[in-house]
Structures are given as structure tokens and as C-alpha cells.
Design a protein around this motif. Structure first.
Motif, mmCIF file in Angstrom:
data_model
loop_
_atom_site.group_PDB
_atom_site.id
_atom_site.type_symbol
_atom_site.label_atom_id
_atom_site.label_comp_id
_atom_site.label_asym_id
_atom_site.label_seq_id
_atom_site.Cartn_x
_atom_site.Cartn_y
_atom_site.Cartn_z
ATOM 1 N N GLN A 196 69.035 -21.629 10.135
ATOM 2 C CA GLN A 196 69.152 -20.452 9.291
ATOM 3 C C GLN A 196 69.949 -19.413 10.076
ATOM 4 O O GLN A 196 70.226 -19.585 11.260
ATOM 5 C CB GLN A 196 67.771 -19.903 8.943
ATOM 6 C CG GLN A 196 66.928 -20.855 8.120
ATOM 7 C CD GLN A 196 65.518 -20.338 7.915
ATOM 8 O OE1 GLN A 196 65.161 -19.248 8.354
ATOM 9 N NE2 GLN A 196 64.700 -21.141 7.257
ATOM 10 N N MET A 197 70.300 -18.332 9.424
ATOM 11 C CA MET A 197 71.117 -17.289 10.054
ATOM 12 C C MET A 197 70.495 -16.790 11.366
ATOM 13 O O MET A 197 71.196 -16.630 12.366
ATOM 14 C CB MET A 197 71.333 -16.134 9.078
ATOM 15 C CG MET A 197 72.137 -14.992 9.677
ATOM 16 S SD MET A 197 73.825 -15.420 10.141
ATOM 17 C CE MET A 197 74.638 -15.306 8.572
ATOM 18 N N ALA A 198 69.218 -16.528 11.376
ATOM 19 C CA ALA A 198 68.573 -16.010 12.591
ATOM 20 C C ALA A 198 68.712 -16.978 13.755
ATOM 21 O O ALA A 198 68.919 -16.560 14.897
ATOM 22 C CB ALA A 198 67.100 -15.708 12.329
ATOM 23 N N HIS A 199 68.598 -18.264 13.473
ATOM 24 C CA HIS A 199 68.756 -19.269 14.532
ATOM 25 C C HIS A 199 70.170 -19.229 15.105
ATOM 26 O O HIS A 199 70.357 -19.251 16.321
ATOM 27 C CB HIS A 199 68.478 -20.674 13.981
ATOM 28 C CG HIS A 199 67.111 -20.854 13.432
ATOM 29 N ND1 HIS A 199 66.889 -21.244 12.140
ATOM 30 C CD2 HIS A 199 65.894 -20.679 13.991
ATOM 31 C CE1 HIS A 199 65.599 -21.320 11.925
ATOM 32 N NE2 HIS A 199 64.973 -20.969 13.030
ATOM 33 N N MET A 200 71.146 -19.180 14.212
ATOM 34 C CA MET A 200 72.536 -19.167 14.676
ATOM 35 C C MET A 200 72.829 -17.893 15.470
ATOM 36 O O MET A 200 73.509 -17.931 16.495
ATOM 37 C CB MET A 200 73.491 -19.288 13.489
ATOM 38 C CG MET A 200 74.917 -19.553 13.895
ATOM 39 S SD MET A 200 75.191 -21.108 14.792
ATOM 40 C CE MET A 200 75.037 -22.311 13.477
ATOM 41 N N LEU A 201 72.291 -16.766 15.012
ATOM 42 C CA LEU A 201 72.484 -15.512 15.757
ATOM 43 C C LEU A 201 71.869 -15.608 17.152
ATOM 44 O O LEU A 201 72.466 -15.165 18.131
ATOM 45 C CB LEU A 201 71.870 -14.339 14.996
ATOM 46 C CG LEU A 201 72.658 -13.844 13.798
ATOM 47 C CD1 LEU A 201 71.830 -12.847 12.999
ATOM 48 C CD2 LEU A 201 73.973 -13.237 14.226
ATOM 49 N N ALA A 202 70.695 -16.190 17.243
ATOM 50 C CA ALA A 202 70.049 -16.327 18.548
ATOM 51 C C ALA A 202 70.905 -17.172 19.484
ATOM 52 O O ALA A 202 71.096 -16.824 20.651
ATOM 53 C CB ALA A 202 68.660 -16.941 18.395
ATOM 54 N N ILE A 203 71.437 -18.268 18.964
ATOM 55 C CA ILE A 203 72.290 -19.127 19.787
ATOM 56 C C ILE A 203 73.535 -18.374 20.228
ATOM 57 O O ILE A 203 73.914 -18.422 21.406
ATOM 58 C CB ILE A 203 72.652 -20.418 19.027
ATOM 59 C CG1 ILE A 203 71.411 -21.297 18.894
ATOM 60 C CG2 ILE A 203 73.787 -21.168 19.715
ATOM 61 C CD1 ILE A 203 71.579 -22.462 17.955
ATOM 62 N N LEU A 204 74.160 -17.669 19.315
ATOM 63 C CA LEU A 204 75.377 -16.918 19.671
ATOM 64 C C LEU A 204 75.082 -15.802 20.661
ATOM 65 O O LEU A 204 75.841 -15.590 21.613
ATOM 66 C CB LEU A 204 76.040 -16.354 18.422
ATOM 67 C CG LEU A 204 76.663 -17.390 17.488
ATOM 68 C CD1 LEU A 204 77.157 -16.733 16.213
ATOM 69 C CD2 LEU A 204 77.780 -18.144 18.178
ATOM 70 N N LEU A 205 73.997 -15.072 20.460
ATOM 71 C CA LEU A 205 73.641 -14.004 21.395
ATOM 72 C C LEU A 205 73.339 -14.561 22.785
ATOM 73 O O LEU A 205 73.644 -13.944 23.791
ATOM 74 C CB LEU A 205 72.437 -13.214 20.883
ATOM 75 C CG LEU A 205 72.727 -12.243 19.747
ATOM 76 C CD1 LEU A 205 71.424 -11.739 19.136
ATOM 77 C CD2 LEU A 205 73.569 -11.074 20.229
ATOM 78 N N TYR A 206 72.751 -15.741 22.829
ATOM 79 C CA TYR A 206 72.377 -16.337 24.108
ATOM 80 C C TYR A 206 73.560 -16.981 24.818
ATOM 81 O O TYR A 206 73.608 -17.017 26.040
ATOM 82 C CB TYR A 206 71.272 -17.376 23.887
ATOM 83 C CG TYR A 206 70.660 -17.873 25.163
ATOM 84 C CD1 TYR A 206 69.772 -17.082 25.880
ATOM 85 C CD2 TYR A 206 70.972 -19.130 25.661
ATOM 86 C CE1 TYR A 206 69.202 -17.532 27.060
ATOM 87 C CE2 TYR A 206 70.409 -19.592 26.839
ATOM 88 C CZ TYR A 206 69.531 -18.783 27.536
ATOM 89 O OH TYR A 206 68.972 -19.235 28.705
ATOM 90 N N THR A 207 74.524 -17.479 24.042
ATOM 91 C CA THR A 207 75.573 -18.286 24.668
ATOM 92 C C THR A 207 76.953 -17.667 24.724
ATOM 93 O O THR A 207 77.785 -18.143 25.487
ATOM 94 C CB THR A 207 75.719 -19.643 23.952
ATOM 95 O OG1 THR A 207 76.088 -19.406 22.587
ATOM 96 C CG2 THR A 207 74.458 -20.448 24.015
ATOM 97 N N GLY A 208 77.224 -16.654 23.915
ATOM 98 C CA GLY A 208 78.598 -16.214 23.998
ATOM 99 C C GLY A 208 78.989 -15.052 23.131
ATOM 100 O O GLY A 208 79.680 -15.229 22.153
ATOM 101 N N CYS A 209 78.562 -13.896 23.489
ATOM 102 C CA CYS A 209 79.045 -12.690 22.821
ATOM 103 C C CYS A 209 79.097 -11.583 23.877
ATOM 104 O O CYS A 209 78.715 -11.790 25.019
ATOM 105 C CB CYS A 209 78.161 -12.307 21.633
ATOM 106 S SG CYS A 209 76.526 -11.739 22.074
ATOM 107 N N ASP A 210 79.561 -10.436 23.463
ATOM 108 C CA ASP A 210 79.746 -9.340 24.412
ATOM 109 C C ASP A 210 78.453 -8.921 25.114
ATOM 110 O O ASP A 210 78.487 -8.436 26.232
ATOM 111 C CB ASP A 210 80.335 -8.117 23.705
ATOM 112 C CG ASP A 210 81.736 -8.396 23.188
ATOM 113 O OD1 ASP A 210 82.352 -9.381 23.626
ATOM 114 O OD2 ASP A 210 82.203 -7.624 22.338
ATOM 115 N N CYS A 211 77.334 -9.105 24.458
ATOM 116 C CA CYS A 211 76.086 -8.617 25.034
ATOM 117 C C CYS A 211 75.298 -9.702 25.772
ATOM 118 O O CYS A 211 74.209 -9.434 26.271
ATOM 119 C CB CYS A 211 75.218 -7.980 23.953
ATOM 120 S SG CYS A 211 74.740 -9.130 22.672
#
Length: 112
Positions: free
Chosen positions: A48-63
Motif C-alpha cells: 500500500q502507499m504507506a509501505h512504499m513511502l516507508a521503503i522510499l524514506l528508508y532507502t533513498g530520499c533527501d531525508c
């Protein structure tokens, strides 16, 4: 999707940006792209969206670096703030769903 509002709320409350430095492409847009990708669909669209956001936040974004540094600092101090409980739970669930989907996909491919 009940996870997304809680997750986004935690991200906003703690100052974790859901934007990237590229003004034309937010993390939310990137997550939507990945959720609609052929690869995700081939796995049965397990996230779901929350899962994908968690993966992106953990693996590769500015923050990512700031998030990881804050999490390490809290761990060293013996604290687990609510934002990390929510983030950790969503990320763990994402990894488990991907693992289960990959096993199912591999099983199905071996029977062809």
C-alpha cells in the motif's frame, strides 16, 4: 488505507519531508509510480502507499540520512519515540509483504 494518514501525520509532525529536491517529483509521486510499476503488479501489488513511502524514506530520499541519524541517536539514548514505532512497524510490514509476494511469485514461476 488507514496506515497512510498515520504515517504521513508522523512524517509531517516530525519534520520529515515528503518532498524531494526535485520540485517536479515528490516522494509521493515516486511512490505512486512504483506502486503502478509492472514489477509491483507482477508481484501481485502487495504494498500500500504507506509501505512504499516507508521503503522510499528508508532507502533513498533527501531525508534518509537525517532519519537514520536521528534513529541511531534515539537508540543510543535508549529511547524509541512514537514516530519510529510507526515507521518501524510500517517498514517491517512492507518487507514481510514483499518477502511473501516474492516467494509466491517464485513458486508460481517454477510451476510454469
Amino acid at each position: 488505507d488507514l496506515l497512510l494518514p498515520a504515517f504521513k501525520g508522523n512524517a509531517k509532525l516530525e519534520g520529515w519531508s515528503l518532498q524531494t529536491t526535485n520540485r517536479d517529483h515528490t516522494i509521493l509521486a515516486s511512490a505512486k509510480d512504483r506502486l503502478n510499476s509492472a514489477e509491483h503488479k507482477a508481484l501481485g501489488s502487495p504494498l500500500q502507499m504507506a509501505h512504499m513511502l516507508a521503503i522510499l524514506l528508508y532507502t533513498g530520499c533527501d531525508c534518509t540520512y537525517a532519519l537514520s541519524a536521528e534513529q541511531r541517536d534515539c537508540t543510543v539514548a535508549g529511547k524509541t519515540p512514537e514516530r519510529f514505532r510507526v515507521f518501524g512497524a510500517v517498514l517491517t510490514q512492507a518487507v514481510q509483504r514483499l518477502n511473501d509476494a516474492e516467494k509466491k511469485y517464485t513458486r508460481n514461476m517454477s510451476t510454469l
